[in-house]
Design a protein around this motif. Sequence first.
Motif, PDB file in Angstrom:
ATOM      1  N   LEU A  23      39.162  32.511  36.291  1.00  0.00           N
ATOM      2  CA  LEU A  23      40.218  32.625  37.304  1.00  0.00           C
ATOM      3  C   LEU A  23      40.708  34.069  37.425  1.00  0.00           C
ATOM      4  CD1 LEU A  23      42.293  29.392  36.614  1.00  0.00           C
ATOM      5  CD2 LEU A  23      40.794  29.866  38.563  1.00  0.00           C
ATOM      6  N   ARG A  24      40.907  34.729  36.297  1.00  0.00           N
ATOM      7  CA  ARG A  24      41.345  36.121  36.313  1.00  0.00           C
ATOM      8  C   ARG A  24      40.313  37.019  36.991  1.00  0.00           C
ATOM      9  NH1 ARG A  24      40.537  39.448  31.120  1.00  0.00           N
ATOM     10  NH2 ARG A  24      38.481  39.178  32.009  1.00  0.00           N
ATOM     11  N   ASP A  25      39.043  36.810  36.688  1.00  0.00           N
ATOM     12  CA  ASP A  25      37.990  37.632  37.289  1.00  0.00           C
ATOM     13  C   ASP A  25      37.902  37.423  38.793  1.00  0.00           C
ATOM     14  OD1 ASP A  25      37.560  38.568  34.765  1.00  0.00           O
ATOM     15  OD2 ASP A  25      35.613  37.601  34.485  1.00  0.00           O
ATOM     16  N   HIS A  26      38.123  36.198  39.264  1.00  0.00           N
ATOM     17  CA  HIS A  26      38.141  35.955  40.713  1.00  0.00           C
ATOM     18  C   HIS A  26      39.350  36.638  41.354  1.00  0.00           C
ATOM     19  CE1 HIS A  26      34.842  33.365  41.884  1.00  0.00           C
ATOM     20  NE2 HIS A  26      34.955  32.740  40.727  1.00  0.00           N
ATOM     21  N   ARG A  27      40.496  36.544  40.692  1.00  0.00           N
ATOM     22  CA  ARG A  27      41.713  37.168  41.226  1.00  0.00           C
ATOM     23  C   ARG A  27      41.554  38.679  41.336  1.00  0.00           C
ATOM     24  NH1 ARG A  27      45.947  39.089  38.343  1.00  0.00           N
ATOM     25  NH2 ARG A  27      45.210  38.047  36.470  1.00  0.00           N
ATOM     26  N   LEU A  28      40.850  39.279  40.389  1.00  0.00           N
ATOM     27  CA  LEU A  28      40.682  40.731  40.361  1.00  0.00           C
ATOM     28  C   LEU A  28      39.331  41.185  40.914  1.00  0.00           C
ATOM     29  CD1 LEU A  28      42.219  41.354  36.826  1.00  0.00           C
ATOM     30  CD2 LEU A  28      43.301  41.709  39.054  1.00  0.00           C
ATOM     31  N   SER A  29      38.618  40.291  41.562  1.00  0.00           N
ATOM     32  CA  SER A  29      37.290  40.611  42.092  1.00  0.00           C
ATOM     33  C   SER A  29      37.344  41.836  43.011  1.00  0.00           C
ATOM     34  CB  SER A  29      36.738  39.416  42.857  1.00  0.00           C
ATOM     35  OG  SER A  29      35.458  39.704  43.350  1.00  0.00           O
ATOM     36  N   GLY A  30      36.388  42.722  42.827  1.00  0.00           N
ATOM     37  CA  GLY A  30      36.316  43.934  43.641  1.00  0.00           C
ATOM     38  C   GLY A  30      37.129  45.094  43.098  1.00  0.00           C
ATOM     39  N   THR A  92      41.362  48.008  38.438  1.00  0.00           N
ATOM     40  CA  THR A  92      42.198  49.091  38.966  1.00  0.00           C
ATOM     41  C   THR A  92      43.597  48.607  39.330  1.00  0.00           C
ATOM     42  OG1 THR A  92      41.315  48.714  41.188  1.00  0.00           O
ATOM     43  CG2 THR A  92      40.233  50.398  39.845  1.00  0.00           C
ATOM     44  N   THR A  93      43.765  47.308  39.529  1.00  0.00           N
ATOM     45  CA  THR A  93      45.088  46.778  39.879  1.00  0.00           C
ATOM     46  C   THR A  93      45.858  46.275  38.662  1.00  0.00           C
ATOM     47  OG1 THR A  93      44.136  44.624  40.398  1.00  0.00           O
ATOM     48  CG2 THR A  93      44.425  46.159  42.219  1.00  0.00           C
ATOM     49  N   ASP A  94      45.165  45.795  37.643  1.00  0.00           N
ATOM     50  CA  ASP A  94      45.802  45.325  36.410  1.00  0.00           C
ATOM     51  C   ASP A  94      45.132  46.045  35.243  1.00  0.00           C
ATOM     52  OD1 ASP A  94      46.939  44.004  34.278  1.00  0.00           O
ATOM     53  OD2 ASP A  94      46.202  42.017  34.836  1.00  0.00           O
ATOM     54  N   ARG A  95      45.717  47.126  34.785  1.00  0.00           N
ATOM     55  CA  ARG A  95      45.100  47.978  33.758  1.00  0.00           C
ATOM     56  C   ARG A  95      44.967  47.279  32.412  1.00  0.00           C
ATOM     57  NH1 ARG A  95      42.058  51.413  35.635  1.00  0.00           N
ATOM     58  NH2 ARG A  95      42.286  52.805  33.890  1.00  0.00           N
ATOM     59  N   ILE A 100      33.671  42.594  30.932  1.00  0.00           N
ATOM     60  CA  ILE A 100      32.339  43.187  30.990  1.00  0.00           C
ATOM     61  C   ILE A 100      31.964  43.261  32.465  1.00  0.00           C
ATOM     62  CG2 ILE A 100      29.914  42.870  30.359  1.00  0.00           C
ATOM     63  CD1 ILE A 100      31.682  43.528  27.976  1.00  0.00           C
ATOM     64  N   LEU A 101      31.549  44.441  32.926  1.00  0.00           N
ATOM     65  CA  LEU A 101      31.291  44.659  34.343  1.00  0.00           C
ATOM     66  C   LEU A 101      30.266  43.675  34.901  1.00  0.00           C
ATOM     67  CD1 LEU A 101      32.105  46.491  36.686  1.00  0.00           C
ATOM     68  CD2 LEU A 101      30.213  47.986  36.070  1.00  0.00           C
ATOM     69  N   TYR A 102      29.199  43.439  34.172  1.00  0.00           N
ATOM     70  CA  TYR A 102      28.146  42.517  34.592  1.00  0.00           C
ATOM     71  C   TYR A 102      28.690  41.106  34.803  1.00  0.00           C
ATOM     72  CZ  TYR A 102      23.798  39.833  34.077  1.00  0.00           C
ATOM     73  OH  TYR A 102      22.744  38.986  34.258  1.00  0.00           O
ATOM     74  N   ALA A 103      29.571  40.657  33.904  1.00  0.00           N
ATOM     75  CA  ALA A 103      30.127  39.304  33.990  1.00  0.00           C
ATOM     76  C   ALA A 103      31.190  39.197  35.072  1.00  0.00           C
ATOM     77  CB  ALA A 103      30.720  38.894  32.647  1.00  0.00           C
ATOM     78  N   ALA A 106      28.734  40.960  38.907  1.00  0.00           N
ATOM     79  CA  ALA A 106      27.394  40.482  39.289  1.00  0.00           C
ATOM     80  C   ALA A 106      27.199  38.982  39.047  1.00  0.00           C
ATOM     81  CB  ALA A 106      26.321  41.275  38.546  1.00  0.00           C
ATOM     82  N   LYS A 107      27.736  38.457  37.972  1.00  0.00           N
ATOM     83  CA  LYS A 107      27.495  37.055  37.605  1.00  0.00           C
ATOM     84  C   LYS A 107      28.726  36.169  37.714  1.00  0.00           C
ATOM     85  CE  LYS A 107      23.165  37.215  36.676  1.00  0.00           C
ATOM     86  NZ  LYS A 107      22.202  36.372  37.368  1.00  0.00           N
ATOM     87  N   LEU A 108      29.707  36.585  38.499  1.00  0.00           N
ATOM     88  CA  LEU A 108      30.944  35.821  38.592  1.00  0.00           C
ATOM     89  C   LEU A 108      30.722  34.436  39.193  1.00  0.00           C
ATOM     90  CD1 LEU A 108      33.948  35.656  38.116  1.00  0.00           C
ATOM     91  CD2 LEU A 108      34.307  36.821  40.288  1.00  0.00           C
ATOM     92  N   TRP A 109      29.944  34.331  40.257  1.00  0.00           N
ATOM     93  CA  TRP A 109      29.719  33.019  40.877  1.00  0.00           C
ATOM     94  C   TRP A 109      28.829  32.139  40.007  1.00  0.00           C
ATOM     95  CZ3 TRP A 109      32.698  30.632  43.940  1.00  0.00           C
ATOM     96  CH2 TRP A 109      33.551  31.361  44.767  1.00  0.00           C
ATOM     97  N   ASN A 110      27.879  32.742  39.292  1.00  0.00           N
ATOM     98  CA  ASN A 110      27.069  31.966  38.356  1.00  0.00           C
ATOM     99  C   ASN A 110      27.962  31.395  37.263  1.00  0.00           C
ATOM    100  OD1 ASN A 110      25.534  31.447  35.853  1.00  0.00           O
ATOM    101  ND2 ASN A 110      23.790  32.105  37.072  1.00  0.00           N
ATOM    102  N   ARG A 111      28.859  32.207  36.731  1.00  0.00           N
ATOM    103  CA  ARG A 111      29.787  31.739  35.701  1.00  0.00           C
ATOM    104  C   ARG A 111      30.685  30.634  36.231  1.00  0.00           C
ATOM    105  NH1 ARG A 111      33.148  36.460  34.494  1.00  0.00           N
ATOM    106  NH2 ARG A 111      34.249  35.016  33.145  1.00  0.00           N
ATOM    107  N   THR A 112      31.138  30.758  37.475  1.00  0.00           N
ATOM    108  CA  THR A 112      32.027  29.755  38.067  1.00  0.00           C
ATOM    109  C   THR A 112      31.306  28.423  38.234  1.00  0.00           C
ATOM    110  OG1 THR A 112      33.188  31.511  39.255  1.00  0.00           O
ATOM    111  CG2 THR A 112      33.511  29.254  40.044  1.00  0.00           C
ATOM    112  N   ILE A 113      30.119  28.456  38.810  1.00  0.00           N
ATOM    113  CA  ILE A 113      29.342  27.226  39.008  1.00  0.00           C
ATOM    114  C   ILE A 113      28.959  26.616  37.667  1.00  0.00           C
ATOM    115  CG2 ILE A 113      27.153  26.329  39.901  1.00  0.00           C
ATOM    116  CD1 ILE A 113      27.487  28.429  42.203  1.00  0.00           C
ATOM    117  N   SER A 114      28.610  27.443  36.703  1.00  0.00           N
ATOM    118  CA  SER A 114      28.274  26.950  35.359  1.00  0.00           C
ATOM    119  C   SER A 114      29.470  26.253  34.731  1.00  0.00           C
ATOM    120  CB  SER A 114      27.839  28.115  34.458  1.00  0.00           C
ATOM    121  OG  SER A 114      26.727  28.774  34.986  1.00  0.00           O
ATOM    122  N   PHE A 115      30.634  26.867  34.846  1.00  0.00           N
ATOM    123  CA  PHE A 115      31.847  26.290  34.276  1.00  0.00           C
ATOM    124  C   PHE A 115      32.176  24.947  34.916  1.00  0.00           C
ATOM    125  CE2 PHE A 115      36.478  25.723  34.476  1.00  0.00           C
ATOM    126  CZ  PHE A 115      36.753  25.640  33.126  1.00  0.00           C
TER     127      PHE A 115
END
Length: 139
Positions: A23-30, A92-95, A100-103, A106-115
């Motif tokens: 959830l945090r990675d989606h919120r901070l995506s990009g 850059t918005t929440d210091r 991990i940059l890759y997770a 690049a692999k955020l949607w894979n992680r989401t679907i896997s979860f």
Amino acid sequence: MADCAAGLRCHALWTRRYGPDILRDHRLSGTWQPAYDLRVTEGKCERTNFVITFCSSKIISVARPDQAPVTHKFMMLFSGGGGEVLVPARSTTDRTAVSILYAAEAKLWNRTISFVSVAGLMALFTFGSLLLFWRSLNS
């Protein structure tokens, strides 16, 4: 009944472990950028039965070595990581958000679907076990 309780505990532990990070990675995506003041130690990915890959790492601060390391774990289905380097990243918005940059990118949607897939299967198994137990009590 012990199996049902163990299944519920496993599901709750697993959901609390991976869910908030996704959830945090989606919120901070990009907003993720490589963090040159951080370093990854003990980074490893293990693929299980060619289906699930579990990755874990510890992210430490180069500037403040006395600071406790941040443990980062993630899971992917049908992806082995391809030898990607585990680069530490900071939003850059929440210091305070470290990943991990890759997770995180690049692999955020894979992680989401896997979860969602694994959590759904665990919930279905737990519900089915409870239903069988309840039927055995009423027969």
